[in-house]
Design a protein around this motif. Structure first.
Motif, PDB file in Angstrom:
ATOM      1  N   GLY A   1      24.205 -10.870 -13.136  1.00  0.00           N
ATOM      2  CA  GLY A   1      24.944 -10.157 -12.064  1.00  0.00           C
ATOM      3  C   GLY A   1      23.279  -8.995 -11.483  1.00  0.00           C
ATOM      4  N   ALA A   2      23.083  -8.389 -12.459  1.00  0.00           N
ATOM      5  CA  ALA A   2      21.822  -7.301 -13.052  1.00  0.00           C
ATOM      6  C   ALA A   2      19.909  -7.313 -12.143  1.00  0.00           C
ATOM      7  N   THR A   3      20.228  -8.929 -12.795  1.00  0.00           N
ATOM      8  CA  THR A   3      18.667  -9.671 -12.824  1.00  0.00           C
ATOM      9  C   THR A   3      18.407 -10.713 -11.790  1.00  0.00           C
ATOM     10  N   ARG A   4      19.630 -11.461 -11.286  1.00  0.00           N
ATOM     11  CA  ARG A   4      19.776 -12.642 -10.400  1.00  0.00           C
ATOM     12  C   ARG A   4      18.431 -12.921  -9.204  1.00  0.00           C
ATOM     13  N   GLN A   5      18.938 -11.748  -9.066  1.00  0.00           N
ATOM     14  CA  GLN A   5      17.909 -11.874  -7.425  1.00  0.00           C
ATOM     15  C   GLN A   5      16.582 -11.220  -7.663  1.00  0.00           C
ATOM     16  N   LEU A   6      16.533 -10.194  -8.594  1.00  0.00           N
ATOM     17  CA  LEU A   6      14.785 -10.044  -9.411  1.00  0.00           C
ATOM     18  C   LEU A   6      14.166 -11.745  -9.973  1.00  0.00           C
ATOM     19  N   LEU A   7      14.955 -12.355 -10.521  1.00  0.00           N
ATOM     20  CA  LEU A   7      14.868 -13.629 -11.215  1.00  0.00           C
ATOM     21  C   LEU A   7      14.081 -14.341  -9.945  1.00  0.00           C
ATOM     22  N   TRP A   8      14.766 -14.618  -9.139  1.00  0.00           N
ATOM     23  CA  TRP A   8      13.906 -15.151  -7.738  1.00  0.00           C
ATOM     24  C   TRP A   8      12.989 -15.379  -7.550  1.00  0.00           C
ATOM     25  N   LEU A   9      13.237 -13.888  -6.919  1.00  0.00           N
ATOM     26  CA  LEU A   9      11.799 -13.123  -6.270  1.00  0.00           C
ATOM     27  C   LEU A   9      10.154 -13.108  -7.194  1.00  0.00           C
ATOM     28  N   LEU A  10       9.974 -12.831  -8.537  1.00  0.00           N
ATOM     29  CA  LEU A  10       9.823 -13.424  -9.685  1.00  0.00           C
ATOM     30  C   LEU A  10       9.435 -14.552  -9.476  1.00  0.00           C
ATOM     31  N   ASN A  11      10.500 -15.901  -9.603  1.00  0.00           N
ATOM     32  CA  ASN A  11      10.307 -17.177 -10.264  1.00  0.00           C
ATOM     33  C   ASN A  11       9.013 -17.170  -8.422  1.00  0.00           C
ATOM     34  N   SER A  12       9.292 -16.999  -7.362  1.00  0.00           N
ATOM     35  CA  SER A  12       8.825 -17.404  -5.913  1.00  0.00           C
ATOM     36  C   SER A  12       7.012 -17.083  -6.475  1.00  0.00           C
ATOM     37  N   ALA A  13       6.875 -16.038  -6.930  1.00  0.00           N
ATOM     38  CA  ALA A  13       5.960 -15.603  -6.858  1.00  0.00           C
ATOM     39  C   ALA A  13       4.768 -15.838  -7.686  1.00  0.00           C
ATOM     40  N   ARG A  14       5.281 -16.724  -9.027  1.00  0.00           N
ATOM     41  CA  ARG A  14       4.332 -17.230  -9.798  1.00  0.00           C
ATOM     42  C   ARG A  14       3.252 -18.170  -9.202  1.00  0.00           C
ATOM     43  N   GLY A  15       2.437 -18.295 -10.312  1.00  0.00           N
ATOM     44  CA  GLY A  15       1.025 -18.847  -9.738  1.00  0.00           C
ATOM     45  C   GLY A  15       0.052 -18.256  -8.620  1.00  0.00           C
ATOM     46  N   GLY A  16      -0.016 -18.878  -7.427  1.00  0.00           N
ATOM     47  CA  GLY A  16      -0.543 -18.400  -6.287  1.00  0.00           C
ATOM     48  C   GLY A  16       0.022 -16.871  -5.576  1.00  0.00           C
ATOM     49  N   GLY A  17       1.682 -16.676  -5.853  1.00  0.00           N
ATOM     50  CA  GLY A  17       2.156 -15.083  -4.990  1.00  0.00           C
ATOM     51  C   GLY A  17       2.649 -16.129  -3.812  1.00  0.00           C
ATOM     52  N   ILE A  18       3.250 -15.534  -3.201  1.00  0.00           N
ATOM     53  CA  ILE A  18       4.345 -15.470  -1.848  1.00  0.00           C
ATOM     54  C   ILE A  18       2.965 -14.989  -0.476  1.00  0.00           C
ATOM     55  N   VAL A  19       2.491 -15.213   0.421  1.00  0.00           N
ATOM     56  CA  VAL A  19       1.643 -15.039   1.381  1.00  0.00           C
ATOM     57  C   VAL A  19       2.678 -14.785   2.347  1.00  0.00           C
ATOM     58  N   LEU A  20       2.260 -13.041   2.720  1.00  0.00           N
ATOM     59  CA  LEU A  20       3.536 -12.742   3.667  1.00  0.00           C
ATOM     60  C   LEU A  20       2.597 -12.660   4.510  1.00  0.00           C
ATOM     61  N   THR A  21       3.304 -12.299   5.564  1.00  0.00           N
ATOM     62  CA  THR A  21       3.771 -12.889   6.935  1.00  0.00           C
ATOM     63  C   THR A  21       2.588 -11.166   7.750  1.00  0.00           C
ATOM     64  N   ALA A  22       1.563 -11.438   8.625  1.00  0.00           N
ATOM     65  CA  ALA A  22       0.931 -10.640   9.852  1.00  0.00           C
ATOM     66  C   ALA A  22       1.809  -9.532   9.456  1.00  0.00           C
ATOM     67  N   SER A  23       3.247  -9.050   9.738  1.00  0.00           N
ATOM     68  CA  SER A  23       3.795  -7.370   9.193  1.00  0.00           C
ATOM     69  C   SER A  23       4.576  -7.624   7.967  1.00  0.00           C
ATOM     70  N   GLY A  24       3.512  -8.009   7.154  1.00  0.00           N
ATOM     71  CA  GLY A  24       4.304  -8.239   5.748  1.00  0.00           C
ATOM     72  C   GLY A  24       5.125  -8.350   4.777  1.00  0.00           C
ATOM     73  N   SER A  25       6.029  -9.562   5.518  1.00  0.00           N
ATOM     74  CA  SER A  25       7.334  -9.442   5.585  1.00  0.00           C
ATOM     75  C   SER A  25       6.779 -10.807   4.372  1.00  0.00           C
TER      76      SER A  25
END
Length: 272
Positions: A77-101
């Motif tokens: 419960g405490a780690t699930r969302q963060l773990l999803w985001l960190l795994n999504s940012a593996r490698g080259g990261g997540i390219v954000l939109t022009a607004s930074g989202s």
């Protein structure tokens, strides 16, 4: 700011208050805070007379209780969302939109994989969305950072992914979130209200009582209100709401809707 000395004052002796103090003292003897924890040191700055509702919450929190079968549920419960985001940012990261989202495919993935509905997340993942809160929490915890329009892992972020249990350990020891004495003190009281299983109305009463007893007030010296304490503890509160540890009860604010794993998570944080 001054804390109460807790000394007996014969001019304000009230039998009902004294009886309540004795009851709380007995309960605290049976279920005291963890010895040498930061929360125990925090409590020494207060007295039962200055914050009776807060100490009653301590007595209900079972701060030395076990975690038995709830540990895995609590950690997930405490780690699930963060773990999803960190795994999504593996490698080259997540390219954000022009607004930074985060881009639309990540918004869709979050809805599917994290069971987030449409009530809060928002199509554009704006500043009030769960995804925006998640990204800000990850940045506060120093797991990710923005570089040239891309959200990338920091060395710490890569480290907590590489070693099992490291993410959980870091989150527990980093709580409460927020810089400065006020954010830390308000955060500890918030975790106490969660550990005690308090309702929304009870949480507000304990937050206001505890912060007032510690000497905090509004800039014009008036009594603290709901908007004041929620602002003081914002970083920790939005994180706990985002992971589902604190849940609003739209039907009755006098009945707690917080999950049991959230209560035990708070108990562990207060034992550090």
């Amino acid at each position: 700011m001054q804390a109460s000395t807790g000394l007996f004052d014969p001019e304000r002796f009230v039998p009902a208050e004294s009886n309540a103090a004795v009851t709380i003292a007995v309960a605290l003897h049976k279920s005291p805070p963890v010895e040498s924890s930061l929360f125990e040191k925090f409590l020494r700055r207060l007295s039962v007379h200055s914050a009776p509702k807060l100490f009653a919450a301590v007595a209900k929190s079972e701060l030395r209780g076990g975690y038995d079968n709830y540990f895995e549920v609590m950690r997930e419960g405490a780690t699930r969302q963060l773990l999803w985001l960190l795994n999504s940012a593996r490698g080259g990261g997540i390219v954000l939109t022009a607004s930074g989202s985060l881009p639309s495919d990540h918004i869709a993935a979050a809805r599917d994989e994290l069971d987030w509905g449409t009530d809060w997340i928002g199509v554009t993942a704006g500043s009030d969305s769960q995804l925006a809160v998640l990204v800000e929490a990850a940045k506060t915890l120093r797991f990710v950072r923005k570089r040239r329009g891309t959200l990338i892992l920091t060395r710490l972020g890569a480290s907590v992914l590489a070693y099992e249990g490291e993410l959980w350990r870091h989150i527990v020891t980093a709580m409460p979130l927020g810089k400065g004495e006020l954010a830390q003190e308000a955060g500890r009281i918030l975790f106490l209200t969660l550990a005690a299983g308090l309702s929304e109305s009870e949480r507000s009463e304990v937050m206001i009582e505890g912060l007032t007893a510690l000497g905090w007030s509004t800039t014009d010296g008036t009594r603290l209100g709901d908007d004041d304490w929620t602002w003081m503890v914002r970083d920790t509160l939005v994180y706990l709401r985002m992971i589902g540890a604190i849940v609003s009860n739209p039907l009755d604010q006098h009945v707690s809707a917080d999950p049991e794993w959230g209560r035990r998570f708070a108990r562990m944080v207060l034992s550090m």
